[in-house]
Scaffold this motif. Structure first.
Motif, PDB file in Angstrom:
ATOM      1  N   LEU A  13      92.170  -7.219 116.680  1.00  0.00           N
ATOM      2  CA  LEU A  13      90.908  -7.929 116.849  1.00  0.00           C
ATOM      3  C   LEU A  13      89.789  -7.340 116.001  1.00  0.00           C
ATOM      4  O   LEU A  13      88.974  -8.068 115.447  1.00  0.00           O
ATOM      5  CB  LEU A  13      90.487  -7.918 118.325  1.00  0.00           C
ATOM      6  CG  LEU A  13      91.490  -8.535 119.303  1.00  0.00           C
ATOM      7  CD1 LEU A  13      90.996  -8.336 120.730  1.00  0.00           C
ATOM      8  CD2 LEU A  13      91.702 -10.006 118.982  1.00  0.00           C
ATOM      9  N   SER A  14      89.738  -6.009 115.930  1.00  0.00           N
ATOM     10  CA  SER A  14      88.660  -5.369 115.172  1.00  0.00           C
ATOM     11  C   SER A  14      89.069  -3.963 114.767  1.00  0.00           C
ATOM     12  O   SER A  14      89.978  -3.380 115.354  1.00  0.00           O
ATOM     13  CB  SER A  14      87.368  -5.309 116.008  1.00  0.00           C
ATOM     14  OG  SER A  14      87.563  -4.505 117.163  1.00  0.00           O
ATOM     15  N   GLY A  15      88.393  -3.457 113.749  1.00  0.00           N
ATOM     16  CA  GLY A  15      88.626  -2.098 113.288  1.00  0.00           C
ATOM     17  C   GLY A  15      87.299  -1.386 113.104  1.00  0.00           C
ATOM     18  O   GLY A  15      86.275  -2.025 112.852  1.00  0.00           O
ATOM     19  N   MET A  16      87.319  -0.061 113.224  1.00  0.00           N
ATOM     20  CA  MET A  16      86.102   0.727 113.070  1.00  0.00           C
ATOM     21  C   MET A  16      86.500   2.164 112.750  1.00  0.00           C
ATOM     22  O   MET A  16      87.497   2.666 113.259  1.00  0.00           O
ATOM     23  CB  MET A  16      85.290   0.690 114.372  1.00  0.00           C
ATOM     24  CG  MET A  16      84.048   1.546 114.366  1.00  0.00           C
ATOM     25  SD  MET A  16      83.019   1.381 115.856  1.00  0.00           S
ATOM     26  CE  MET A  16      84.155   1.780 117.164  1.00  0.00           C
ATOM     27  N   VAL A  17      85.722   2.803 111.907  1.00  0.00           N
ATOM     28  CA  VAL A  17      85.940   4.213 111.593  1.00  0.00           C
ATOM     29  C   VAL A  17      84.842   5.014 112.284  1.00  0.00           C
ATOM     30  O   VAL A  17      83.660   4.680 112.173  1.00  0.00           O
ATOM     31  CB  VAL A  17      85.919   4.453 110.065  1.00  0.00           C
ATOM     32  CG1 VAL A  17      86.145   5.918 109.748  1.00  0.00           C
ATOM     33  CG2 VAL A  17      86.966   3.591 109.379  1.00  0.00           C
ATOM     34  N   THR A  18      85.243   6.048 113.033  1.00  0.00           N
ATOM     35  CA  THR A  18      84.278   6.885 113.747  1.00  0.00           C
ATOM     36  C   THR A  18      84.496   8.343 113.378  1.00  0.00           C
ATOM     37  O   THR A  18      85.455   8.685 112.683  1.00  0.00           O
ATOM     38  CB  THR A  18      84.419   6.713 115.276  1.00  0.00           C
ATOM     39  OG1 THR A  18      85.753   7.061 115.675  1.00  0.00           O
ATOM     40  CG2 THR A  18      84.095   5.295 115.710  1.00  0.00           C
ATOM     41  N   ILE A  25      88.222   9.188 112.578  1.00  0.00           N
ATOM     42  CA  ILE A  25      89.179   8.473 113.415  1.00  0.00           C
ATOM     43  C   ILE A  25      89.161   7.003 113.005  1.00  0.00           C
ATOM     44  O   ILE A  25      88.103   6.379 112.955  1.00  0.00           O
ATOM     45  CB  ILE A  25      88.813   8.546 114.918  1.00  0.00           C
ATOM     46  CG1 ILE A  25      88.471   9.962 115.366  1.00  0.00           C
ATOM     47  CG2 ILE A  25      89.901   7.897 115.769  1.00  0.00           C
ATOM     48  CD1 ILE A  25      89.621  10.876 115.570  1.00  0.00           C
ATOM     49  N   ALA A  26      90.341   6.445 112.707  1.00  0.00           N
ATOM     50  CA  ALA A  26      90.473   5.013 112.446  1.00  0.00           C
ATOM     51  C   ALA A  26      90.842   4.347 113.778  1.00  0.00           C
ATOM     52  O   ALA A  26      91.853   4.693 114.392  1.00  0.00           O
ATOM     53  CB  ALA A  26      91.557   4.760 111.406  1.00  0.00           C
ATOM     54  N   VAL A  63      98.236  -3.860 110.345  1.00  0.00           N
ATOM     55  CA  VAL A  63      97.248  -4.768 110.937  1.00  0.00           C
ATOM     56  C   VAL A  63      96.271  -5.310 109.896  1.00  0.00           C
ATOM     57  O   VAL A  63      95.179  -5.756 110.227  1.00  0.00           O
ATOM     58  CB  VAL A  63      96.487  -4.111 112.113  1.00  0.00           C
ATOM     59  CG1 VAL A  63      97.425  -3.877 113.287  1.00  0.00           C
ATOM     60  CG2 VAL A  63      95.791  -2.831 111.694  1.00  0.00           C
ATOM     61  N   GLY A  64      96.676  -5.267 108.621  1.00  0.00           N
ATOM     62  CA  GLY A  64      95.893  -5.942 107.594  1.00  0.00           C
ATOM     63  C   GLY A  64      95.022  -5.081 106.711  1.00  0.00           C
ATOM     64  O   GLY A  64      94.372  -5.591 105.798  1.00  0.00           O
ATOM     65  N   LEU A  73      88.089  -0.939 106.427  1.00  0.00           N
ATOM     66  CA  LEU A  73      88.967  -1.159 107.577  1.00  0.00           C
ATOM     67  C   LEU A  73      88.496  -2.321 108.444  1.00  0.00           C
ATOM     68  O   LEU A  73      89.267  -3.225 108.752  1.00  0.00           O
ATOM     69  CB  LEU A  73      89.096   0.117 108.425  1.00  0.00           C
ATOM     70  CG  LEU A  73      89.942  -0.029 109.700  1.00  0.00           C
ATOM     71  CD1 LEU A  73      91.386  -0.363 109.364  1.00  0.00           C
ATOM     72  CD2 LEU A  73      89.859   1.238 110.538  1.00  0.00           C
ATOM     73  N   ALA A  74      87.236  -2.316 108.848  1.00  0.00           N
ATOM     74  CA  ALA A  74      86.733  -3.373 109.739  1.00  0.00           C
ATOM     75  C   ALA A  74      86.883  -4.752 109.104  1.00  0.00           C
ATOM     76  O   ALA A  74      87.421  -5.676 109.726  1.00  0.00           O
ATOM     77  CB  ALA A  74      85.267  -3.116 110.101  1.00  0.00           C
TER      78      ALA A  74
END
Length: 146
Positions: A13-18, A25-26, A63-64, A73-74
């Motif tokens: 559904l979604s991606g984010m890098v923190t 962290i991916a 996941v794309g 990534l997002a």
């Protein structure tokens, strides 16, 4: 106690890098599409380190993610909403009172609150590591129109 769950299909559904304690962290939020947890959401967490990089990049590509930069990534995940197979582990809390699921892998991590979004410097450092290990995908060269 760790309990393995058979692989199930899930949609990204979604991606984010923190950034947590100076570790990039991916994160990918997924919706489980089959099995007893159908409809539930679960988050994949891939720590970006030299040791884990080959596994994290494989998982994210499932996941794309195009593999060019963690900064994409997002957008990559959200543009495809790819469906993939995930392996889930159910781990028991230290006090033994409950279990919680984690995504072990995607394609053929204990959740913690992020310290905050990854900075541009965090993403640059992660991209440099990706490139130094030769795991980044290069954009295709444009053909000359001579």
């Amino acid at each position: 106690m760790i309990q393995e769950t058979p692989s199930v299909r899930a949609r990204a559904l979604s991606g984010m890098v923190t950034n947590e304690k100076e570790t990039v962290i991916a994160n990918v939020t997924l919706e489980i599409l089959e099995g007893p947890d159908t409809g539930q959401r679960i988050t994949y967490r891939g720590l970006v380190t030299a040791k884990s990089m080959p596994y994290v990049t494989k998982d994210l590509k499932a996941v794309g993610w195009k593999g060019r930069s963690f900064g994409t990534l997002a957008a990559d995940v959200e543009s495809t909403h790819a469906t993939t197979t995930i392996e889930i582990q159910h781990r028991q809390t230290k006090d033994g009172n409950r279990t919680f699921p984690i995504v072990r892998s995607m394609g053929e991590g204990n959740a913690k609150k992020p310290d905050g979004p990854a900075t541009a410097n965090d993403i640059t450092n992660a991209d440099m590591l990706l490139e130094s290990l030769g795991l980044n995908e290069q954009e295709p060269m444009a053909a000359d129109d001579d």
